[in-house]
Structure formats: C-alpha cells, structure tokens
Design an enzyme around this catalytic site. Sequence first.
Site, mmCIF file in Angstrom:
data_model
loop_
_atom_site.group_PDB
_atom_site.id
_atom_site.type_symbol
_atom_site.label_atom_id
_atom_site.label_comp_id
_atom_site.label_asym_id
_atom_site.label_seq_id
_atom_site.Cartn_x
_atom_site.Cartn_y
_atom_site.Cartn_z
ATOM 1 N N ASP A 298 62.652 17.137 -23.724
ATOM 2 C CA ASP A 298 61.784 15.969 -23.785
ATOM 3 C C ASP A 298 62.111 14.925 -22.733
ATOM 4 O OD1 ASP A 298 64.189 15.208 -24.899
ATOM 5 O OD2 ASP A 298 63.232 13.618 -26.050
ATOM 6 N N CYS B 67 30.513 -3.839 -19.261
ATOM 7 C CA CYS B 67 31.633 -4.280 -18.432
ATOM 8 C C CYS B 67 31.664 -3.486 -17.134
ATOM 9 C CB CYS B 67 32.954 -4.066 -19.163
ATOM 10 S SG CYS B 67 33.145 -5.052 -20.629
ATOM 11 N N ASP C 46 66.919 21.695 -26.015
ATOM 12 C CA ASP C 46 67.656 20.476 -25.765
ATOM 13 C C ASP C 46 67.990 19.903 -27.147
ATOM 14 O OD1 ASP C 46 68.520 18.068 -24.489
ATOM 15 O OD2 ASP C 46 66.628 17.184 -25.119
ATOM 16 N N CYS D 25 33.116 -2.050 -22.769
ATOM 17 C CA CYS D 25 31.833 -1.420 -23.050
ATOM 18 C C CYS D 25 31.176 -1.067 -21.729
ATOM 19 C CB CYS D 25 30.938 -2.384 -23.817
ATOM 20 S SG CYS D 25 30.724 -3.923 -22.922
ATOM 21 N N ASP E 34 65.970 16.790 -18.593
ATOM 22 C CA ASP E 34 65.622 18.200 -18.789
ATOM 23 C C ASP E 34 64.674 18.727 -17.725
ATOM 24 O OD1 ASP E 34 67.020 18.275 -21.208
ATOM 25 O OD2 ASP E 34 65.325 17.387 -22.249
#
Lengths: 800, 78
Positions: free
Chosen positions: A693, A103, A507, A100, A697
């Site tokens: 991905d 903090c 791919d 929060c 690649d």
Amino acid sequence: MSEKKKIACDHCHLEFSEDVMIKDGDHYFCCNGCQGVFHLLSDEGLDSFYEKTKNVKLAPPTQQFEDSKNFDSPAFYDKFVKTDEEGFSRVALVIEGIHCSACVWLNEKALSKMEGVIEANINYTNNKATIVWDDDIVKLSQIVDMIRAIGYNAFPYDPSIQEERANKERKDYYLRMAVAIFATMNIMWVAVAQYAGYFTGIKQDMKTILNIAEWVLATPVLFYSGWIFFRGAYYGLKTKSINMDILVATGATLTYIYSIYITITQSGEAYFDSVSMIITFVLVGKFLEVLSKKSVADALDIMGKDIPNEVQVLKNGETVATKLSEVEVGDIVLVSSGQKALFDGEIVKGEGSFDESSLTGESEPIYKKIGDTVISATVSIDADVQVRVSKDFEHSTLAHLTNLLEESLNKKPRIQQLANKLSEYFSATILTLSVLTFIAWYFSGHSFDRSFMVAIAVIIIACPCALALATPVATLVGLGIAAKRGILFKEAAQLETMAKSDVLLLDKTGTLTQGKPQVVATKRFKEFDEDILASLTKLSNHPIAKGVFNSLELEDFKEVCFTSFKQHPAMGIEAHLGEHRYLGGNKKLLKYFGVDVDYESERSLFFFAVDNEVVTVFELEDVIKEDAKEAIDAIKKRGIEPVMLTGDHKNIAKKVADELGIERYYYELSPEHKAAFVEDMHKQKKIVVMVGDGVNDILALSQADIGIVMGSGSDIAIEVGDVVLLDDSLQSLVQSFKIASTTYRLIKENLLLSLIYNAITIPLAMAGYVIPLVAAISMSLSSLLVVGNSVRIKFSWKKG
Amino acid sequence: MSSGIVGMMLGASLFLGGIALVAFLWGLKSGQFDDEEKFLNAVQFDNDEDYRSAVEAEKKKQKLRAKKQAKEKNYKPE
C-alpha cells in the site's frame, strides 16, 4: 424577537438573516465576494448565469488568494504550459468550485470573452479545463485572476503525455470501427439479396451490380479499418514471427482480390461480405484489448506531480525561489511543515518530526534536530527547518527512487498470453494448409478458379474471429465481475497472469494490519473530563494521538479552547487551561515535566496527566485486520505460498506472521530489498503477486508480475499497481484470485471451442465440401458460440 | 426491375448513408463526443446568444491566428 427573516444571497443563494446581509440597491449579498462577482457578471453581460443556475447553491468566493504571479514564472511555464504548432500557448487547469453545468458555462464564457483567449474548454465530468491563448496579448496570471474573480479557483494539472496518447489511440480505433461497422451493416443488406439470389436464381447483370456495391463498401473496410492488421503483419514479418495479423491481412486481401476477379469476369460468387466481416470482428476484439490496457509510464508522471518546480533557498539572509536544477551542494534550503523534502542534507536550524514512511513503510514519525540528516522523499510533519544540501537534485534519494521505479517498470515481465502463443502456431498452420490445399487441387487436375476458391474457403473458415474474440470477451466478463466487487484490474491480461501465480508477497503495515495504531487497552486511574483529552489529542497530527482520539467514545463532544498549547516533538503535547496544565504523550514527556510513572508495556503508550498526576494510560498497537487469517488460509488452499515482507523489526514481524500462520517472513527490508526479493523469485521462475500500500512498496509492486494495491494506499502506489482493492479488505484479495482463475478457465474453454470448430471445418473445407459462402456463415456462428459461453459464466456468477 | 434502377437506388442510399457516416466521423474527430456530460448538459443553455458568441469566438480565433502568422513572417530575415 421571534425568528428572524432569512434572505437568500443574490449570488450564492445561501440564506442568511436580513441584518447580516449587505444591501445593494434591490440586491442582497452575504459577503463582499458575492457582491463583487455579481457586479462583474452584470458588467460583462453574463448575468444570464443566474437564470441558468436556477437557485443552485454556490460556495461564496474565498478572498485570500495567493499571488497569481506565480503562474507567470518561467518555471511554471516550463512545466505546465505547452506551445502548439501555431504559436499559441496551451495549459490544462483543474477548476475548483464547479457545482453545476451553469458554472461550466460561466467559466467558458468569461474566459473566451477575454482578449487574447482563443479557446476555453471545460470538461463537465472532471472539471478539467484546456485553455488556449496568445501569450503576447494576455498572460496566464490574468486568466487565472479572471477565474478567481468570478468565484472559482484554478490549479495547474499536468496532462500526461501517456494519457493523451492512450486517448488518441482509442479515438483512432473508434474512427476505424465506425467505418467498419457502417460498411459491414450495409454489406449485410446487399448480401441478403445475393444469398436469396443464390438459392432462387439471379440474373448475372443484377449480381454484378450487387457485387460492385459490395466492392465499394468493402474497400474502405479493408484499407482504412484493416490498416491496423497490415501494420501488425508488417511488424510481425520484420520480427520474423507469424502473428494473427498476418493471417487476417492475407486472408482478407486474398478474398478481396479473388472477389474483384469474380466481379470483373462475371463468374461465380464474390465474397466481399467475408472480407468486411473478418476485419470488423477482429477489429472489435482488438479494440476490447486496447480498452483494457494501461500505459506504463503514467506512474512516473504522478511521482513527479507533487514535486514543485521551485524551492526556497536562503541566500544572504533572504529567501529566493530557485529552480530545482539550480540548487547547488552547500545551499541552505527551507523545508516547512507539511512539505516534502526534495534534497538530502543536514539540518542546520530548527527541529521537528519527519514522516519516513516512503522509505520504511512505518507510520511512526522520526524526530530530527540540528545535525541530523534529512532524506529527500520524506515529509516534514511539524518541522520548520533549514537544510544544508549535500547532494544536488539529480543525485538525491528522491531522484534515485524515481529512476529505480522507471527501471523496474521496464523490467516488469510480460507473461505471454495463452491466446497469443496459440495464434502464432495457428496462423502459420492455416496459411500452410491453404497453400497446400491450392497446390493439391491444382495439380490433381482442377481448374485454377476452383483450386483458388477452395484455398480461399480454408482461410475464411479458419478466420480467427472466434480465436480473436475468445480472450477479450472472457477477460471483459472477468473484469466486469471484479469491478462490481470493488476490485479494479487495470489490464485484462493480468487476470490470466494472476491465475498462473505461485507466490504471494504481502506487506505487513497497512496490508495485513490496519496501518495505524489503535487503542487495545486502557487503564484509568482517576476520573477526568474526556472533552479535554479529546480536544488535546485532536490538536496533534501524530498517529498515536489520532488513535487515542478515535478510541474515545464521545457522544456530545464540545471542543475546549486551551489558553496555551505546545507540541513537544517526539514526546507529546502540553496545554494549559485556566490554572490547570494538561500533558498528553509518552513517558519521556512525563519525565521531562518531572512526573513519575511506573507503567511498563511492549506496546506504544500514551499517558494523560492533569496537573502532574497521571489519570489514564492507553496502550496502542497496529492491529491485524479481522479477515487476515481467513484470507491467508484461503490463499494457501489455492496452492499459493504467502510470504510476508516488512520494514519492521523482527519481533513484530514474527508475532504477526505466527498469528496468521505465515511460514516465510522477512523483516527490516528497505524498498530496494523488497524489489530484490521479487527479482530473486523471478530467477526461480516463479510468478509473483505482490500486495502493498505504501510508497516503500512501489519498487517491488512495479517489478512483480502483478502488483495489488489497497485503495487507501498512497497515490503513487495505486498508479503503479496493476490491481486496486477499493475496500482494502483481504477478502477482496481472495476474491480477485478466484475471479482470475475462473476467467482463465473461461479463456481456455473459449479457445478449445474455437479450435474444435476449426478441427472439424478445416478438413471439410480442404476437401472442397464447403463453399466460401457457407464458410462465411459458419464463421459468425463460431464467434457467437464463444460470446455465448462467456455470457453463461457471467450469469452463473450472478447466482453464486 | 431493371438492374439500372437497382444500381441507382443502391448508389443513392449509400451516398446518403455515406454523408451521415462522414458527419459522424467529423463529430468524433473534432471531439464532440469526448465529454458525455457536456453532450447532455450543454443543450440546456443552447440559445441564439450563445450561437452568436460562438461565431464571434471563431472570428476572433481566426483574427488572432492571422495576426500571429503575419508576425511570424515579419520575424523571418529576408
């Protein structure tokens, strides 16, 4: 006894029953950690933290911290700590455990109270802290200790220079725009008075006062906000190309000088309002472009991010932390499970599986034993091995990959945008036309004043506001539509490039298929306890075991605690519970334990045996994504040729390609091969879109005109890619093509609109029918037209 | 209305507007708008005590800076 009374801990506010709490005066704590933090805060006078949190539940501080002395090592300082010009040290940390805003407050306060800390600034949004301190007084380890003592944890974070530079550029634009917009808005008010005076009559001295006010306002706009155009014009002239900046700069400057002349001689009309409007409009258009630009080198930073700066080297029977650059060929380096291998070499002790997906793209782990070579950039899954280094870091595969990536990022072709191409001709034409107009008027017997005014009108009316806005506004609309559908384009210009593409490279693993093995068939020979199988497979990180675990439909899963448990690398898992022995794994495992099995399949198999009797078998396979076929068809319909590239074997590649109707496919390709393929396509003058991905690649992704990455892909791939599909679906891929072509059409429409407008008004201006005043008004109209057309598209997408 | 009055009014209002612009630019430059969350959340904890400690922090910063500079001067060979 009935329900026990629950009490909230005074630090973290989590509730526990009274008898487990630590009582300390009037206070109750759930653990020593909370108690410690509470006392520390009251000693430091920071207990108003608890008023601020207002019973927000915090995580109790964890107590096992690794040694914070690591933060003081020279290697760490080398990498993360920067010294600023005043001699203070500066570091960026990510603070963990912030719940929060209180903090953030607590951390900032606690740190800035420390002796020697000069500044502690924490970002509320991303919890990144910038800390500045005097290294002679306090050490970074003490600062980190403080963060940990108050119940948080800190990690170093390398704020890339690129990111900083991009932010700086953006801020620079904000400043310039603030000045431009402020001045232009005020000039408008003054201009209202002047326009009214123009039509109803105004005294000359009043006009001069208004002119002077405008002069004062227009000056910072031209020279401060418009500085960008002068700079652009200078670079344009240097490279001998006439760009839009030259047109804007000369147009605005000429108008400015003319207006000063008018103001001083107290004759005619001054056009300071046009000066500031031209600059402001085009500046906004430029800013929109800057906003949607990404920096190339960010990807390299992230590649280096998870490379630690030290490795453990075995010397004379002791492990010594050594800097990467100091490791020599022949040294023995330790690689433990979960770590990335940083050096190429040969295993001299230990065995286990490695994940080589960064090189091959396949998720199947590879088992390695003494004598086998470990390649850097691969990750140890469960192997704790000692590796004899065969190449130093600079020549390792990992460094080689990074270098290749850098090269291919630089090699990335930049398709020139339509608007840029147009504006070159446009600017040159307009400047010539206005010079010709001046000459024609002057030599046909008109006064210098009159001729100059007409020439100015030509420039003002042709001011490329509409042209400058045409592309950014259209692409912004496109980006917005895409973002709503979970497609993130990192740069606006990519929309246009994508709309022009001819080839789509795909791919296989993770893009067309799910990327992890899934159970496609099961055979049960005998009844058994599913909880045991689930617990067994849960213990393994192996993708096959994970696939089996995910396939089990467990309603009420109770995890079983085995009495003993053993992983057999490349085979499977062995576990004991009471008198029973459970085996889960492939055929090799069963053979190893002398279990005969007669079951054949092309797919990967997972057997489960209880006391040497096979009770069930699972067949696993990497399944093609549901929407793949549909998506490939839709892409073909757009006239784009799909090509599949994979590191996998021929049979599997052929099967997937046939199923999806992909005619061209290439198999057993290394990352370099994929990149070479992209380059080949470029040689054939094709615009290439690559979808992938994995780490394998990235070379191809970075070299393709557009690299599209699945959102679940590796970090580095996402960083390298130009477009990210957040939902991983191939439908999004089709959508992104659709959005790209719609946007491109919109850009063309907008450009056409502004050109038509110019084609009509410029001849009128040259003939002297348009006074600069009307030119200034109609200029804004053309900009509105372009913006209006773009908004229209946005609404039509909403309906569709 | 004489042109002198119009001039004065223009001058005064542009001056006031200019002050606002400079203040905004200063805020922008010193990074006060960099973190929009902070902009909203830090207001909650704004009180005298924090103001005092901010002043103290500023003083401390200057002291350290002066010390550093003095030290650097001493390092220089005369």
